[in-house]
Every structure is written in C-alpha cells, then in structure tokens.
Design a protein around this motif. Structure first.
Motif, PDB file in Angstrom:
ATOM      1  N   ALA A 186      -1.312  -4.559  -6.824  1.00  0.00           N
ATOM      2  CA  ALA A 186      -1.639  -5.973  -6.556  1.00  0.00           C
ATOM      3  C   ALA A 186      -1.643  -6.762  -7.860  1.00  0.00           C
ATOM      4  CB  ALA A 186      -3.001  -6.079  -5.866  1.00  0.00           C
ATOM      5  N   ILE A 192      -9.428   6.059 -11.127  1.00  0.00           N
ATOM      6  CA  ILE A 192      -9.547   5.497  -9.779  1.00  0.00           C
ATOM      7  C   ILE A 192      -8.710   4.213  -9.667  1.00  0.00           C
ATOM      8  CG2 ILE A 192     -11.130   4.551  -8.039  1.00  0.00           C
ATOM      9  CD1 ILE A 192     -11.748   7.419  -8.505  1.00  0.00           C
ATOM     10  N   GLY A 193      -8.907   3.307 -10.592  1.00  0.00           N
ATOM     11  CA  GLY A 193      -8.120   2.070 -10.572  1.00  0.00           C
ATOM     12  C   GLY A 193      -8.545   1.074  -9.514  1.00  0.00           C
ATOM     13  N   ALA A 194      -9.828   1.055  -9.187  1.00  0.00           N
ATOM     14  CA  ALA A 194     -10.304   0.045  -8.224  1.00  0.00           C
ATOM     15  C   ALA A 194     -10.233  -1.349  -8.834  1.00  0.00           C
ATOM     16  CB  ALA A 194     -11.746   0.356  -7.800  1.00  0.00           C
ATOM     17  N   LEU A 195     -10.440  -1.418 -10.155  1.00  0.00           N
ATOM     18  CA  LEU A 195     -10.428  -2.709 -10.841  1.00  0.00           C
ATOM     19  C   LEU A 195      -9.176  -2.807 -11.705  1.00  0.00           C
ATOM     20  CD1 LEU A 195     -14.162  -2.724 -12.011  1.00  0.00           C
ATOM     21  CD2 LEU A 195     -13.208  -3.785  -9.967  1.00  0.00           C
ATOM     22  N   PHE A 196      -8.566  -3.996 -11.675  1.00  0.00           N
ATOM     23  CA  PHE A 196      -7.345  -4.222 -12.444  1.00  0.00           C
ATOM     24  C   PHE A 196      -7.198  -5.724 -12.613  1.00  0.00           C
ATOM     25  CE2 PHE A 196      -2.874  -3.808 -13.599  1.00  0.00           C
ATOM     26  CZ  PHE A 196      -2.869  -2.575 -14.243  1.00  0.00           C
ATOM     27  N   SER A 252       0.699  -9.938  -8.305  1.00  0.00           N
ATOM     28  CA  SER A 252       0.114 -11.271  -8.530  1.00  0.00           C
ATOM     29  C   SER A 252       0.451 -11.809  -9.920  1.00  0.00           C
ATOM     30  CB  SER A 252      -1.400 -11.239  -8.308  1.00  0.00           C
ATOM     31  OG  SER A 252      -2.015 -10.316  -9.185  1.00  0.00           O
ATOM     32  N   SER A 261      -5.039  -1.704  -6.338  1.00  0.00           N
ATOM     33  CA  SER A 261      -5.407  -2.809  -7.233  1.00  0.00           C
ATOM     34  C   SER A 261      -4.380  -2.981  -8.346  1.00  0.00           C
ATOM     35  CB  SER A 261      -6.792  -2.572  -7.836  1.00  0.00           C
ATOM     36  OG  SER A 261      -7.774  -2.595  -6.832  1.00  0.00           O
ATOM     37  N   GLN A 295      -5.918  -9.207 -12.069  1.00  0.00           N
ATOM     38  CA  GLN A 295      -5.149  -9.814 -10.990  1.00  0.00           C
ATOM     39  C   GLN A 295      -4.705 -11.199 -11.439  1.00  0.00           C
ATOM     40  OE1 GLN A 295      -4.689  -7.941  -8.066  1.00  0.00           O
ATOM     41  NE2 GLN A 295      -5.831  -6.350  -9.126  1.00  0.00           N
ATOM     42  N   ARG A 305       0.837  -1.212   0.000  1.00  0.00           N
ATOM     43  CA  ARG A 305       0.000   0.000   0.000  1.00  0.00           C
ATOM     44  C   ARG A 305       0.871   1.261   0.000  1.00  0.00           C
ATOM     45  NH1 ARG A 305      -5.497  -0.673   0.463  1.00  0.00           N
ATOM     46  NH2 ARG A 305      -6.206  -2.702   1.210  1.00  0.00           N
ATOM     47  N   GLY A 335     -12.396  -3.268  -0.114  1.00  0.00           N
ATOM     48  CA  GLY A 335     -11.007  -3.290   0.333  1.00  0.00           C
ATOM     49  C   GLY A 335     -10.127  -2.291  -0.397  1.00  0.00           C
ATOM     50  N   VAL A 336     -10.686  -1.626  -1.402  1.00  0.00           N
ATOM     51  CA  VAL A 336      -9.916  -0.641  -2.166  1.00  0.00           C
ATOM     52  C   VAL A 336     -10.720   0.652  -2.289  1.00  0.00           C
ATOM     53  CG1 VAL A 336      -8.688  -2.397  -3.507  1.00  0.00           C
ATOM     54  CG2 VAL A 336     -10.815  -1.441  -4.387  1.00  0.00           C
ATOM     55  N   GLY A 381     -10.618  -7.548 -11.096  1.00  0.00           N
ATOM     56  CA  GLY A 381     -11.257  -7.127  -9.860  1.00  0.00           C
ATOM     57  C   GLY A 381     -10.351  -6.277  -9.008  1.00  0.00           C
ATOM     58  N   PRO A 382     -10.780  -6.029  -7.764  1.00  0.00           N
ATOM     59  CA  PRO A 382      -9.956  -5.274  -6.820  1.00  0.00           C
ATOM     60  C   PRO A 382      -8.720  -6.077  -6.430  1.00  0.00           C
ATOM     61  CG  PRO A 382     -12.251  -5.418  -6.094  1.00  0.00           C
ATOM     62  CD  PRO A 382     -12.078  -6.406  -7.197  1.00  0.00           C
ATOM     63  N   ALA A 383      -7.826  -5.439  -5.687  1.00  0.00           N
ATOM     64  CA  ALA A 383      -6.554  -6.040  -5.311  1.00  0.00           C
ATOM     65  C   ALA A 383      -6.690  -7.491  -4.844  1.00  0.00           C
ATOM     66  CB  ALA A 383      -5.911  -5.209  -4.189  1.00  0.00           C
ATOM     67  N   PHE A 384      -5.852  -8.357  -5.399  1.00  0.00           N
ATOM     68  CA  PHE A 384      -5.796  -9.780  -5.050  1.00  0.00           C
ATOM     69  C   PHE A 384      -7.163 -10.446  -5.113  1.00  0.00           C
ATOM     70  CE2 PHE A 384      -2.089  -7.852  -2.949  1.00  0.00           C
ATOM     71  CZ  PHE A 384      -1.095  -8.497  -3.688  1.00  0.00           C
ATOM     72  N   ARG A 427      -7.196   6.855   1.544  1.00  0.00           N
ATOM     73  CA  ARG A 427      -7.308   5.953   0.398  1.00  0.00           C
ATOM     74  C   ARG A 427      -6.941   4.551   0.813  1.00  0.00           C
ATOM     75  NH1 ARG A 427      -4.078   9.290  -4.007  1.00  0.00           N
ATOM     76  NH2 ARG A 427      -3.886   7.304  -5.048  1.00  0.00           N
ATOM     77  N   ARG A 428      -7.658   3.575   0.213  1.00  0.00           N
ATOM     78  CA  ARG A 428      -7.381   2.180   0.541  1.00  0.00           C
ATOM     79  C   ARG A 428      -6.751   1.463  -0.632  1.00  0.00           C
ATOM     80  NH1 ARG A 428     -13.111   0.599   2.199  1.00  0.00           N
ATOM     81  NH2 ARG A 428     -13.497   2.528   1.122  1.00  0.00           N
TER      82      ARG A 428
END
Lengths: 178, 591
Positions: free
Chosen positions: A71, B162-166, A75, A68, B168, A57, B186-187, B177-180, B590-591
């Motif tokens: 990550a 924003i980049g919430a989705l990427f 990954s 994301s 994985q 983070r 979670g984001v 989806g979101p991180a991992f 920010r998460r």
C-alpha cells in the motif's frame, strides 16, 4: 472494497475470476524477480483498470511483503489508482513548464467541465481526472493527455470542445487504459 | 583505523564508522531522533546535523562516514542554529498537547526542544488532522502526534519482520501507519508493541486500562487481586528515577497494596506452574516420539508464554501450531487458578473476583481477551496494565515510591522460586525448564554452574545448547544417553530465521524457547522507554540477581505449587489441568 471491475472495460465482460486468473499468471512469472513488485503492480492495474484491494493483497502475498508495504508503494506513485477509473483518463500536466504557461487554468477548466475533482471519475464512468508531472512535451506546454493522446497548447476555453470528441458515439477507438 | 577531530578532540576510530559513532566513543553527545542502535541510519530527521570543515553543507552525523583527517564541530553556531530550526519545524507539524499528553513525562521531542532552549515556534505549519486508531486491544495510534521519524517502521519491518506500519503516500502528506493510512486491525499485527516502545512521542501508546482499574478498585462489591509479571520488578524503578537494573520488588508490592488491591500476587507463581506443566508435556512428547514412535508427537516443542509469538505462529507458521506447547501463558494460568481455586478458597464467586495483571507487554492485553481465555466460566484476566501504566497509577495515588517500605507478596499465589524470575529474559524459560526436567529425569540437580545455562544467556539473536542425559531414574530410562538439544530466539525476525532452518531440516532441536521482544519480556512493548541494549543487559542482570537471591530456585520445589496440585489440580497434565491450564491455537489468515 468491491473487487468487481465496474469501470467501462466491463463491456468486454471479463469477470473478476478471470481477471484474478490473469493476475496469477503474471505473478507466477514475476514474483521471484528482484525489483518485481512495481512491474507486477503495473500489470495488475492494466488487467483490472485499477488496483482492487484483493489484487493488492494477492500481490503482497506473492512477494512475501506486508500489505502495508505494498500500500505504501501504491500510494507513493500517482500512476497507481485504487479506485475504478473511467474509459478515458485525463491527465493535466502541472510540471514546471506547463504550470507557468497556464496549466493550472487548464486544470480548473477541466474540473469545471467534468464536474469532478482530481482523483474523481464522472458518474457515466467516461472520464477520470488526474494531475500529471511532466510528460516530456514542455515545448508544447500547456499539455494534457487523454489516455495515450497528447493535446498541446491547450486553451481553457477550448476544453469543452476537446472533450466532445470523446463523448461522441464515434469516439476515438483506443485502448481504454494505460 | 582513521583519525578524526570532533570538538577539538582527536579520535581514532575504525574505518567505516559514522561521525555519530566516533563522537559516542569519545563521550561527545550529539542529539538524535530517528536513529536506532544496530539499524542502518535513515538520516531522515536531521536532528543530528553537525558542521564538517570543508563540507558544502551541514551533514547528518548518524549517516555520514568518518574520513581521515575530518574535523567536526558539533556545537558551532551554524550547527546549533540548524538543529534548533529542525526541531522547531518538527514542532510546527506536531499536535503538541503536552500538558495532557500521555508522553509528557518522557517525550523525546519535548526533551529535545527543552535541551535546545526553544521557547517560541516561528513557523505556523500545517498539521495533520487528529486521527485516533483504537481498533486493536493493545495499541492506540494518533497520526497528528507522529513526527514521521520512522523508528516504528524500522522496528516493525526490520526487527520483527511484520510490516504492519509503513510510510503511506508521499511528501508532506505522508502518513506513517497501516495500509492506506487505515486502522491497525486492517493489517496483520501481533500487538507486540515494539512500535510503542521506540516511538519518541505520543503517537503510539498502549491502550490504557487505568480508568477501568481505578473503577473496579473503587467498587466495594468486587474483590480485586493483582499479579505482576517477573519483568516488572527489574524495570519499574526507572519510571521513578532509579538507574536501569534496580530491583524494586518490595516497593512495588507496597505500592500495589496501598493502591487498594485486596491481595498482591505474583505471575511468578504461575510461571512455576507453567514449568510443571510444560516440563511434563515435553517429557511426554519425548516419550511418545522416542519410545512409542508416534509420528504425531511434534518436536521440537515450542514455548507458549509470549502472546505475540503465538499470534505470529498463527498467522505465519500455521504448520508449526502442533509444535507449540498447549500450556497457557503464566498470565492466563494465574487467571484460571485465581478464579477457580483461590475464589473457592476465599468464598468469592468468580464473577465478583477481579484479576488485574501488570505486564511488560501490550500483546498481553490482546491475550486476555482471546475467547479461549474463559476457563473459569468468566474472563480469567479482567484488566492488563503495562509497567508504564502501573507507574502512572502509583503517581496518581500520590505515593512517594522511593519512601515505600519493602512489602512481601501474599500467600499462596504470591509464592515463587528463582526459576520463575528468569522467565523475564531471553533464555530464562528454557533454563527454568531444564532445571526441573533434568532433575525429574535423573533425580539430580542440573549440572550447570549456579544453575545457569551459559550458552543461552545474553542478547545473541539465536542461541543453542545441549544437555546430555545420563544415569536416569528407572521410569525415564528411555532418555538414557539422549543429548537434549535446545534453542532460544528472541525478536520475531530472529525467530523467523530459526523457524526456516528448522523447517528445511537444517537444524534439529527437542525444545525451543521463543520470545517476541528483543531481550525477552524485560524489553517488552510495555516497559519504560527507551530500552536499548545497555538497558536490556542491566535489567537481565537484575533478574538473575533476583533469581540468585531466592532460597528455592527450581519450580518443582515451590511448596505452594505442590499444595495446589495436592489440594486442587491432581497431577501435571491431568484431565482437570487440561481444561484450566492448557489451550489451543487457530490458523489465521494474514491481512
């Protein structure tokens, strides 16, 4: 996820705060370099022994990227690990040459001897197991690596013997992690 | 210019164009899936494969540039068979419960399969395990339905920034989806729902409130009222086969009445109220800044109608929070007025009055459950439906939409002016505010043709205008000669560019309108799919036509608003009003 480094390197005793401080130093230097994300993650993994969530983070923040996205990069590459690893990272090569010369049998024997699956770490935190995709030593296939040691023409039946060397009290002294 | 031949048709096209662009210019259709207009083509899905004479393999039309003398066959047997196989492979991975899937009316994958005549899927491929993510108030994701086209990734990263989705992971096991591959909560996500707006299948949708709304409509103990946002009337018709840009206000009102709502009201009413509050707030800030030399009077002031933008500022630009208008959004102003003023008027306790909103938006679902939005003592807005959900409910109620008569909104919370209509599109809130503020200050109508401020109309990402204030009323003489500078942005990527210019002092404005979604609310995350620029422009024209059809076109002329202040609220920005119609913002990590 806990951010405390629980792997065997903790013997040396650096606490989380100190490690985060080291990460900050690296980020200060790397964050403005184009294409600096992957080198920064590699360095972070070298500092912590793996990539704890807090470190990822922090890296995301420093590079002005979403968590994301970071990550997604972590990954994508099998080199990165988000779980603490053992003192010795065992990587069994399943590249084409090793595969055709019995790499899979070596992997099966390794799983059996260590009692863990790929991606796992033994309860004594001595060994972690990963699959490698060619170390460039195809002429010596099948190969595996234990940290920086390359073992060539490995026979499944000799896996136990190979591991014993690292279990012994006078185990090869070397850097704990890549 | 270069020359290509597609399907035997000679086409002249600018150098650098793709085969897809050339085909489109000549009216030749090529199926696409991962392609999004105005974005770099990914070439990820291979649904647009075509045959080029002399080429070693089939090529993706979206990402292959035209070359001089190129001969392309879209419908050669080889190209048709390959495209069919590509879609079959997608189907083999897709958790296609089409009979009961939320997207079964407008699923692009289903349409592709149908258009290509696929009646069997030859491949028994592995599928991702269903994993439903309902961790946020506005959106639901289902990875097993995802076909990894990455349109959501493009929108979330490139358009909204924003980049919430990427993506994985890697290879076949990649998860979008979101991180991992975790949950969305979670984001950092502002719930704008642009991902849901571009998803071709049922992998990302709004979190439905349909069952809750039916249950409350069926509860005899509840008085249930509904408000509809200005953008709904210009888009709902598309769900029933009308061309984009058809205004269906009257039919929508009749449908809602027949569905059992006790009163059908209009968010437009609250939009007029917003203008009274926000306009007064702007003039007060200008006075504090220009006359009192008060350094705390933060300028430019930003509009606060768009809940995705509010969250964006809370996460990314907390230093600008003082600049945001303290006005609640029209949806929340409506809820607060309904559960106090209107509840009293009809003698119903606020807890027995249920407010349902129909919004073009998924972030409104988030906004309604913000803890600050309880100024009536109970939750001000109980349920939020998107335009798409309303269409589903109309079908569930067995209403023949096309046959419905044109109904009228109920009084008093259904009365509004044309200024409220244009809240639906980018530039509209600003224009509505200028119509009122200028007239308050000068006593004369805004000097703009047909009351439209041309420079801030249209789909340009960042727009600006200035209005010279002259011959002011005596009490506003401090504004004499001031050139009021305004800016408008839509889409969060554009907004970030504008904010950076403001932050570094490169540009200076008095008032800035921000809309989260491209085109404003008419292009919201809850609108009928698929919204491209052609659809946006048609909906915007419909909204301006709706505005021009009104006798009253300035918020301060709304007699119902005048009565509301007289009977209940007092003056704009008064103490009572502050408790009900204004709010505050909180910096978020920010998460």
């Amino acid at each position: 996820m806990t951010t405390t480094c629980t792997c065997a390197c903790a013997e040396a005793g650096p606490d989380e705060k100190e490690l985060m401080g080291r990460l900050e130093e690296v980020l200060a230097e790397q964050k403005d370099k184009p294409g600096g994300l992957i080198p920064a993650l590699q360095t972070a993994q070298a500092i912590f022994g793996y990539l704890p969530e807090a470190a990822m983070r922090r890296v995301a923040q420093a590079f002005d990227k979403s968590y994301s996205e970071v990550a997604g990069v972590v990954s994508f590459y099998s080199f990165f690990s988000t779980v603490p690893r053992g003192k010795y990272l065992v990587r069994v090569c399943l590249g084409t040459a090793c595969y055709v010369r019995g790499g899979n049998e070596v992997l099966r024997a390794m799983k059996e001897k260590l009692g863990i699956d790929v991606g796992g770490t033994t309860p004594d935190r001595l060994f972690s197991l990963e699959v490698g995709r060619c170390f460039g030593a195809c002429g010596m296939a099948p190969v595996l690596m234990v940290n920086d040691d390359l073992h060539q023409r490995v026979k499944p039946a000799k896996i136990g013997e190979l591991l014993e060397k690292y279990r012994a009290p006078a185990a090869p002294a070397q850097e704990a992690r890549p | 210019m270069i020359h290509v031949t597609i399907n035997g048709k000679a086409i002249e096209i600018a150098e650098g164009s793709t085969i897809l662009q050339a085909a489109k210019s000549a009216g030749i259709q090529i199926p696409t899936l991962c392609f999004l207009e105005k974005r770099e083509p990914l070439g990820a899905c291979r649904v647009c494969l075509v045959e080029v004479e002399g080429a070693r393999t089939l090529v993706a039309a979206c990402s292959t540039p035209c070359t001089e003398g190129q001969v392309v066959h879209v419908n050669s047997p080889k190209a048709r068979a390959a495209r069919k196989q590509v879609v079959e492979l997608l189907l083999s991975e897709h958790d296609g419960d089409c009979q009961i899937c939320e997207r079964n009316e407008d699923c692009e994958l289903r349409k592709l399969a149908s258009d290509m005549g696929i009646r069997t899927v030859t491949f028994g491929g592995a599928r991702a395990a269903p994993k439903r993510d309902a961790s946020t108030p506005g959106l639901v994701r289902d990875n097993a339905k995802c076909i990894k086209c990455r349109r959501c990734v493009t929108v979330c990263n490139q358009v909204q920034g924003i980049g919430a989705l990427f993506p994985q992971g890697r290879g076949f096991s990649t998860v979008i989806g979101p991180a991992f591959a975790g949950n969305l909560d979670g984001v950092t996500c502002v719930q704008c729902g642009q991902c849901a707006a571009v998803c071709p299948v049922g992998a990302i949708t709004e979190r439905s409130a349909i069952d809750d709304v039916w249950a409350t409509l069926d509860d005899p103990a509840k008085t249930v009222i509904v408000q509809t946002a200005p953008a709904i009337r210009a888009a709902l018709g598309e769900e029933f086969g009308y061309p984009p840009g058809t205004r269906v206000t009257g039919k929508m009102v009749s449908a809602l009445r027949q569905m059992g709502f006790n009163a059908v009201f209009d968010t437009n009413f609250a939009a007029d109220l917003t203008i009274m509050e926000e306009g007064t707030e702007l003039l007060t800030r200008l006075k504090r800044a220009l006359v009192d030399k008060d350094k705390t009077a933060a300028l430019p002031m930003f509009t606060s109608c768009s809940p995705g933008w509010i969250q964006y500022a809370e996460y990314y630009y907390p230093n600008f929070l003082d600049h945001l208008s303290t006005c609640k959004s029209p949806q929340q102003m409506f809820g607060a007025v309904a559960k106090t003023f209107y509840a009293q008027k009809i003698g119903v306790k606020p807890e027995d009055l249920v407010v349902v909103s129909v919004m073009p938006c998924t972030a409104k679902k988030f906004e309604a459950q913000r803890p600050e939005m309880n100024s009536s003592g109970v939750r001000d807005v109980d349920y939020v439906l998107t335009t798409r959900e309303l269409a589903r409910m109309i079908r569930q109620a067995n209403l023949a939409f096309a046959e419905l008569p044109d109904g009228e909104m109920d009084a008093p919370l259904g009365l509004s002016t044309g200024a409220a209509d244009i809240f639906a599109n980018t530039g509209g809130v600003m224009e509505a505010a200028l119509r009122t503020a200028y007239e308050i200050v000068t006593g004369r109508e805004l000097p703009a043709e047909n009351l439209h401020v041309k420079p801030i109309e249209g789909l340009e990402g960042i727009k600006e205008a200035s209005v010279k204030i002259e011959r002011t009323q005596p009490s506003w003489s401090f504004l004499e000669g001031v050139e009021l500078k305004v800016a408008v942005s839509h889409g969060l990527g554009n907004t970030r560019r504008l904010l950076e210019k403001i932050r570094t002092g490169e540009v200076h404005y008095h008032f800035v309108e921000v809309m989260t979604c491209p085109g404003g609310c008419i292009g919201g995350g809850g609108q009928p799919r698929l919204t491209d620029d052609a659809v946006r422009l048609k909906r915007i024209s419909a909204i301006y036509a709706e505005d021009e059809s009104k006798k009253l076109r300035k918020s301060h002329d709304n007699p119902a608003i005048q009565d509301l202040y007289k009977e209940f609220l007092g003056r704009p920005n008064s103490h009572k009003v502050h408790g009900l119609l204004h709010t505050e913002y909180t910096k978020k990590e920010r998460r």
